[in-house]
Scaffold this active site. Structure first.
Site, PDB file in Angstrom:
ATOM      1  N   GLU A 322     -10.432   5.765  84.432  1.00 37.98           N
ATOM      2  CA  GLU A 322      -9.811   7.360  86.034  1.00 37.98           C
ATOM      3  C   GLU A 322      -8.005   7.492  85.940  1.00 37.98           C
ATOM      4  O   GLU A 322      -7.854   8.595  85.749  1.00 37.98           O
ATOM      5  CB  GLU A 322     -10.355   7.165  86.805  1.00 37.98           C
ATOM      6  CG  GLU A 322     -10.583   8.986  86.846  1.00 37.98           C
ATOM      7  CD  GLU A 322     -11.741   9.541  88.169  1.00 37.98           C
ATOM      8  OE1 GLU A 322     -12.928   9.351  87.907  1.00 37.98           O
ATOM      9  OE2 GLU A 322     -11.603   9.208  89.092  1.00 37.98           O
ATOM     10  N   HIS A 351     -25.578 -16.369  78.815  1.00 37.42           N
ATOM     11  CA  HIS A 351     -26.695 -16.018  78.150  1.00 37.42           C
ATOM     12  C   HIS A 351     -26.559 -14.422  77.861  1.00 37.42           C
ATOM     13  O   HIS A 351     -27.505 -13.817  77.313  1.00 37.42           O
ATOM     14  CB  HIS A 351     -27.886 -16.876  79.286  1.00 37.42           C
ATOM     15  CG  HIS A 351     -28.133 -17.529  79.258  1.00 37.42           C
ATOM     16  ND1 HIS A 351     -28.437 -18.095  78.882  1.00 37.42           N
ATOM     17  CD2 HIS A 351     -27.800 -18.697  80.728  1.00 37.42           C
ATOM     18  CE1 HIS A 351     -28.309 -19.686  78.702  1.00 37.42           C
ATOM     19  NE2 HIS A 351     -27.384 -19.797  80.356  1.00 37.42           N
ATOM     20  N   LYS A 458     -16.793  18.865  84.399  1.00 39.53           N
ATOM     21  CA  LYS A 458     -17.256  19.870  85.481  1.00 39.53           C
ATOM     22  C   LYS A 458     -17.806  20.736  85.343  1.00 39.53           C
ATOM     23  O   LYS A 458     -18.253  21.836  85.614  1.00 39.53           O
ATOM     24  CB  LYS A 458     -16.576  18.899  87.100  1.00 39.53           C
ATOM     25  CG  LYS A 458     -16.961  17.725  87.728  1.00 39.53           C
ATOM     26  CD  LYS A 458     -15.858  17.713  88.653  1.00 39.53           C
ATOM     27  CE  LYS A 458     -15.924  16.827  89.555  1.00 39.53           C
ATOM     28  NZ  LYS A 458     -14.989  16.639  90.482  1.00 39.53           N
TER      29      LYS A 458
END
Length: 532
Positions: A322, A351, A458
């Site tokens: 950000e 793994h 937004k």
């Protein structure tokens, strides 16, 4: 390089902080002396800019704001007596409130004490507190913490259902700077609704962490919530962990918040030194720049070899991406900067994806987090799983082996070594990366303290919800089913049929008064109608 040359480079570039017993090894990053010299003027500018920022300069020009998270751990640095007093008063308020909650002086109406904490927030209001809870919460904390960090109804329901009968002894923290963040508002409304369903007055359980005068502050005042704690205009969400946003939930869990602040302050002092090899944050910024050619061309893989640091990569993901992921630089040039961050934990990584790290696309550099202490002394003597070998020895061996295996296959890495995971060290790690982000942003000339892309998302979401309302009204007014193109026209979105389709599909599946008829594999043939 041969082993002798690597050992010499290790010693040449090893940083050690004696007060924190923290090591930073960047010897396995393949930068050369020419790059270091070429970057010295940029680092001089970055050190000067950071000094001005800490003195109160407008470091976020787009929003005309100061940037003051460094003042939180050293209030004497605040540029005015009023700011210093606000910081100190906020910390005292936290400690007083937590003491009253733990003692039962502040308690719910139908229980002797609050037993749990429910934290409702998103982004920086959640990731920092989650990381710290995972890293530092004691095995038997005075209060268990739970998080609602999304607007997913199923996720919200699962958390609230999991509280069961303890709902009536759960303190709710609502964290939102403006009070208008939709996800947090939705969480607040959902939680309040459940409290009311159980016959509980939500105001007896609610605490606000917000800016003075915000929508949330006004609501908390009007409804007489238990308490309100301040957020400051000069603190961004991703750098708010050492404000009330992170300190209040940490203290409620019994975490030493003064220790976190002290560790951050100690690291801040080290990262103010305007000399590359004496400044660990500058050394990190150098590595990031060198690996990605100053353009973020390689991803950052965070590999903490300790279970309690599992969420460190998620925390850093927001802090870096950000802050640094910007389309424009400070001069208005299109640069599309950023560093992608991901990670899991060692040795789980062995793994999962280390196979690709060693032999796949070389589009990353790794950062190992090594913890020297295997387990606290109070847990007793380490068990030998083989003669002379403990589980901790295996973990250490896997880290060192993976580091070497990556390097010999032309994959670079940084190693940060800490003595143990404790409040002071966690505070120092937070401060280290906050400063490294600020310095790197100066090197590549971007504003690390705004987030226009987040705001754009937004606004786009708000436009979708506005379209949804127009669709519902159009269907209610129609006297017959409509095809998608006709519905889009009536909803004033004739060129956005796809968005209309996605909205009605979601509403139909959730029983929201809309029915779809026709072949679902051919959306253009569907007929949409309002149900009675």
């Amino acid at each position: 390089m041969n082993a002798t040359q690597l050992w010499e480079r290790y010693q040449d570039w090893l940083y050690f902080h004696s007060g924190l017993n923290l090591y930073l090894d960047i010897s396995r990053m393949r930068f050369d002396a020419d790059l270091v010299e070429a970057l010295r003027p940029k680092f001089d500018q970055a050190f000067a800019a950071m000094d001005e920022l800490e003195k109160g300069a407008i470091a976020n020009p787009d929003e005309n704001r100061m940037v003051g998270h460094y003042w939180l751990r050293d209030p004497d640095l605040a540029p005015s007596p009023n700011l210093r007093r606000e910081i100190l008063d906020g910390l005292e308020q936290i400690e007083t409130f937590v003491g009253q909650v733990h003692s039962g002086e502040i308690k719910p109406p139908d229980a002797a004490k609050f037993t749990d904490v429910l934290s409702v927030g998103i982004g920086g209001s959640a990731l920092g507190p989650q990381f710290v809870a995972e890293a530092l919460a004691p095995a038997t904390p005075p209060m268990q913490i739970h998080f609602i960090d999304n607007t997913d109804p199923a996720g919200i329901g699962r958390v609230l259902t999991g509280l069961g009968k303890r709902l009536s002894s759960t303190l709710v923290l609502i964290t939102s700077k403006s009070g208008g963040t939709p996800e947090t508002r939705n969480g607040l409304l959902e939680v309040k609704h459940v409290y009311e369903q159980h016959g509980l007055d939500f105001s007896n359980y609610a605490v606000a962490i917000t800016m003075s005068g915000s929508k949330l502050s006004n609501l908390a005042t009007a409804d007489r919530w238990l308490a309100e704690f301040p957020m400051f205009d000069w603190i961004g969400g991703r750098t708010s962990e050492l404000s009330a946003v992170g300190l209040l939930p940490a203290a409620l869990q019994g975490i030493d918040i003064r220790g976190m602040l002290a560790g951050a302050q100690e690291m801040d002092k080290a990262t103010r030194i305007p000399e590359l090899k004496q400044n660990p944050a500058a050394m990190l910024a150098l590595c990031w720049y060198a690996s990605g050619n100053g353009k973020g061309e390689k991803d950052m893989v965070i590999l903490p070899y300790k279970d309690s640091l599992l969420l460190f990569s998620r925390y850093l993901q927001q802090l870096l991406m950000e802050s640094l992921g910007k389309e424009l630089d400070l001069d208005g040039n299109t640069v599309n900067q950023g560093i992608a961050v991901y990670g899991n934990k060692g040795s789980t990584d062995q793994h999962a994806y280390v196979q690709q790290l060693r032999e796949g696309v070389a589009n990353f550099f790794a950062t190992f987090i090594e913890v020297l202490e295997d387990r606290p002394e109070k847990e007793g003597q380490a068990l030998e799983v083989e003669p002379g070998v403990t589980s901790g020895d295996y973990l250490s061996g896997l880290l060192q082996g993976t580091r070497e295996a990556l390097y010999e296959n032309q994959r670079d890495s940084i190693t940060i070594t800490i003595p143990q995971v404790n409040p002071r060290i966690v505070g120092a790690l937070i401060a280290l990366y906050e400063r490294a982000v600020g310095l790197y942003a100066s090197l590549v000339n971007v504003n690390a303290y705004h987030q226009p892309g987040v705001e754009a998302g937004k606004k786009a979401a708000a436009s979708v919800l506005s379209l949804q309302q127009r669709i519902v009204h159009a269907l209610a007014a129609a006297d017959q089913p409509l095809d998608l193109a006709t519905l889009a026209a009536k909803a004033e979105a004739p060129d956005d049929v796809e968005a209309v389709y996605l909205i009605v599909r979601h509403l139909a599946v959730n029983g929201r008064g809309i029915e779809l008829q026709g072949d679902r594999s051919k959306p253009s043939t569907l007929q949409v109608s309002a149900t009675a």
